[in-house]
Motif scaffolding. Sequence first.
Motif, PDB file in Angstrom:
ATOM      1  N   PRO A   1       0.807  -1.224   0.000  1.00 35.71           N
ATOM      2  CA  PRO A   1       0.000   0.000   0.000  1.00 35.71           C
ATOM      3  C   PRO A   1       0.836   1.269   0.000  1.00 35.71           C
ATOM      4  O   PRO A   1       0.479   2.259  -0.653  1.00 35.71           O
ATOM      5  CB  PRO A   1      -0.836  -0.124   1.278  1.00 35.71           C
ATOM      6  CG  PRO A   1      -0.915  -1.593   1.536  1.00 35.71           C
ATOM      7  CD  PRO A   1       0.396  -2.150   1.072  1.00 35.71           C
ATOM      8  N   ALA A   2       1.976   1.261   0.715  1.00 37.19           N
ATOM      9  CA  ALA A   2       2.800   2.474   0.779  1.00 37.19           C
ATOM     10  C   ALA A   2       3.400   2.808  -0.587  1.00 37.19           C
ATOM     11  O   ALA A   2       3.352   3.965  -1.035  1.00 37.19           O
ATOM     12  CB  ALA A   2       3.904   2.294   1.810  1.00 37.19           C
ATOM     13  N   ASP A   3       3.972   1.796  -1.272  1.00 38.84           N
ATOM     14  CA  ASP A   3       4.547   2.037  -2.600  1.00 38.84           C
ATOM     15  C   ASP A   3       3.474   2.423  -3.610  1.00 38.84           C
ATOM     16  O   ASP A   3       3.681   3.307  -4.446  1.00 38.84           O
ATOM     17  CB  ASP A   3       5.286   0.786  -3.089  1.00 38.84           C
ATOM     18  CG  ASP A   3       6.558   0.522  -2.306  1.00 38.84           C
ATOM     19  OD1 ASP A   3       7.088   1.488  -1.713  1.00 38.84           O
ATOM     20  OD2 ASP A   3       7.006  -0.637  -2.275  1.00 38.84           O
ATOM     21  N   LEU A   4       2.328   1.735  -3.522  1.00 33.82           N
ATOM     22  CA  LEU A   4       1.242   2.069  -4.436  1.00 33.82           C
ATOM     23  C   LEU A   4       0.722   3.477  -4.162  1.00 33.82           C
ATOM     24  O   LEU A   4       0.360   4.216  -5.082  1.00 33.82           O
ATOM     25  CB  LEU A   4       0.103   1.057  -4.308  1.00 33.82           C
ATOM     26  CG  LEU A   4      -1.078   1.281  -5.262  1.00 33.82           C
ATOM     27  CD1 LEU A   4      -0.628   1.139  -6.705  1.00 33.82           C
ATOM     28  CD2 LEU A   4      -2.200   0.300  -4.964  1.00 33.82           C
ATOM     29  N   GLY A   5       0.694   3.855  -2.884  1.00 34.45           N
ATOM     30  CA  GLY A   5       0.261   5.204  -2.540  1.00 34.45           C
ATOM     31  C   GLY A   5       1.176   6.253  -3.130  1.00 34.45           C
ATOM     32  O   GLY A   5       0.725   7.289  -3.641  1.00 34.45           O
ATOM     33  N   ALA A   6       2.496   5.988  -3.089  1.00 36.78           N
ATOM     34  CA  ALA A   6       3.449   6.922  -3.687  1.00 36.78           C
ATOM     35  C   ALA A   6       3.245   7.013  -5.195  1.00 36.78           C
ATOM     36  O   ALA A   6       3.263   8.110  -5.777  1.00 36.78           O
ATOM     37  CB  ALA A   6       4.877   6.484  -3.366  1.00 36.78           C
ATOM     38  N   ALA A   7       3.042   5.872  -5.843  1.00 34.68           N
ATOM     39  CA  ALA A   7       2.818   5.869  -7.283  1.00 34.68           C
ATOM     40  C   ALA A   7       1.519   6.600  -7.640  1.00 34.68           C
ATOM     41  O   ALA A   7       1.469   7.375  -8.606  1.00 34.68           O
ATOM     42  CB  ALA A   7       2.780   4.430  -7.800  1.00 34.68           C
ATOM     43  N   ALA A   8       0.466   6.354  -6.859  1.00 33.30           N
ATOM     44  CA  ALA A   8      -0.814   7.015  -7.125  1.00 33.30           C
ATOM     45  C   ALA A   8      -0.688   8.524  -6.937  1.00 33.30           C
ATOM     46  O   ALA A   8      -1.289   9.305  -7.687  1.00 33.30           O
ATOM     47  CB  ALA A   8      -1.893   6.452  -6.199  1.00 33.30           C
ATOM     48  N   ALA A   9       0.084   8.943  -5.932  1.00 31.30           N
ATOM     49  CA  ALA A   9       0.279  10.373  -5.709  1.00 31.30           C
ATOM     50  C   ALA A   9       1.004  11.010  -6.891  1.00 31.30           C
ATOM     51  O   ALA A   9       0.664  12.112  -7.336  1.00 31.30           O
ATOM     52  CB  ALA A   9       1.065  10.597  -4.421  1.00 31.30           C
ATOM     53  N   VAL A  10       2.020  10.310  -7.421  1.00 31.87           N
ATOM     54  CA  VAL A  10       2.764  10.847  -8.555  1.00 31.87           C
ATOM     55  C   VAL A  10       1.885  10.903  -9.801  1.00 31.87           C
ATOM     56  O   VAL A  10       1.950  11.851 -10.588  1.00 31.87           O
ATOM     57  CB  VAL A  10       4.027  10.001  -8.815  1.00 31.87           C
ATOM     58  CG1 VAL A  10       4.684  10.399 -10.121  1.00 31.87           C
ATOM     59  CG2 VAL A  10       5.002  10.166  -7.667  1.00 31.87           C
TER      60      VAL A  10
END
Length: 449
Positions: free
Chosen positions: A58-67
């Motif tokens: 979830p943390a990595d996906l959250g960073a990708a979604a934010a970008v």
Amino acid sequence: MLTARGPGRSRHRPARLAGRLRPRGALTRQTLALAGSTAVSQLIYAGLLTVVAKHAGPADLGAAAAVIGLGSFLGGLLDYGFTSYSLRELAAGRMSTVEYWSRLRTKLALTVAVGLAAVLVAGVTLPDPGLVAGGAVVAFGRILVLGVTIPNRADRRVGRIAVVTVLERVVALVTYLIVTAVHPVDPVSGLWLSLGLGTLVAGLCGLLLTAGGHELVTSRRLVNPWSAVAGFGSYALAVSACSLDTALLGLAGGGVQAGLYGAVNRWTQPAQMIAQSYSMAAVPPLSAAESTRAAARIVRNSLGLLLLGIVACAALAVAAPALVPVLLGDTYRGSVPVLVLLAGSAAAMLLNQPLLTVLTSRGHDRFVGRAAVVTVAAQLLGVWLLAGPVGALGAALAALLSQAALTVVLAVGLARLIVRETGPDADAVPQPAAPRAGERAGMATRLPQ
């Protein structure tokens, strides 16, 4: 006169011009074709993010979604109403395609310059500039793929639009699956690679399918892409700012909450595409309608399409408790109530699109822009304030309330406009300008036949 052969050498014929002005299919059929291709594209995109989510936490996906959100915002910032304005003017015959390709070329050049500058700065100041590069890829892809389809949208060539729209996501998904299967790679880096390749392939295809598309790369003429787009610009900025919700949620609520939100916030896109595709298909007839009341009748006669989207949203909300754990796993169970609220927000957006299309097509884009700016600002403020107490659920609630408020404002504005047009001061109400002499004929020779 601007023509395919240059100023002063028009070879258009009355029959060709008549063919250009004749509708190429019912509005309903065109809308369904656009909505179908866009929905397929978004479903493939949602599938790509789902595959990435299974490889990343979830943390990595959250960073990708934010970008992705930041890249979408940058693309919208550089667009600044260019797309909506160009579509209306091309459809109405007030802009030649020579001018359009020159405007698009300038905008793409500036996008590349801004992206390169951002990556260089990130390389010096950040330990991992990969996320910034990903945002630049998203921004460039949004501008390129949409830009090469605008002339075909104005000419109602829905088949060509569908090919480009779906091809972008198919190439991205296939690329990601091949790259991750052949060689172990970071899921987020694989996502940027696949999105970038999909953009390039779809952009090239769009140029090949559009008559005169070669001018984008062969001509050296540059034209200010934002001339006379101020009314559409504020609305475009507001729409782009909506994509900042994931980034704000990550800052105020943490990466895990952003991941829970980002994992499902694209699931409602296919339903929303029904309304957006309707708006794209409706611009030409609404711009040509003799009054706002007549334009409203065109919308009212096709409301069945919107009901399909609302039903889809309701079905998604009901199925959310079963779909999320199956597709994403138990880790994302917190995304279930988020998806339910986002489905409600998408249903409200379905109602917004026809209202704002009528208003902007009739020359009232400034009112729409102001309303959108206020409601989106309230939404982002709500995300920031609610992210701490309730996390991703607060972001979804803010989205729902802002869309509901915008629906009310646009409905009241349209009703007041209709009353003004039918009242004693009807002659004082401004109407869209007609095409200037020669411009429609010039565009007719430029668009594909």
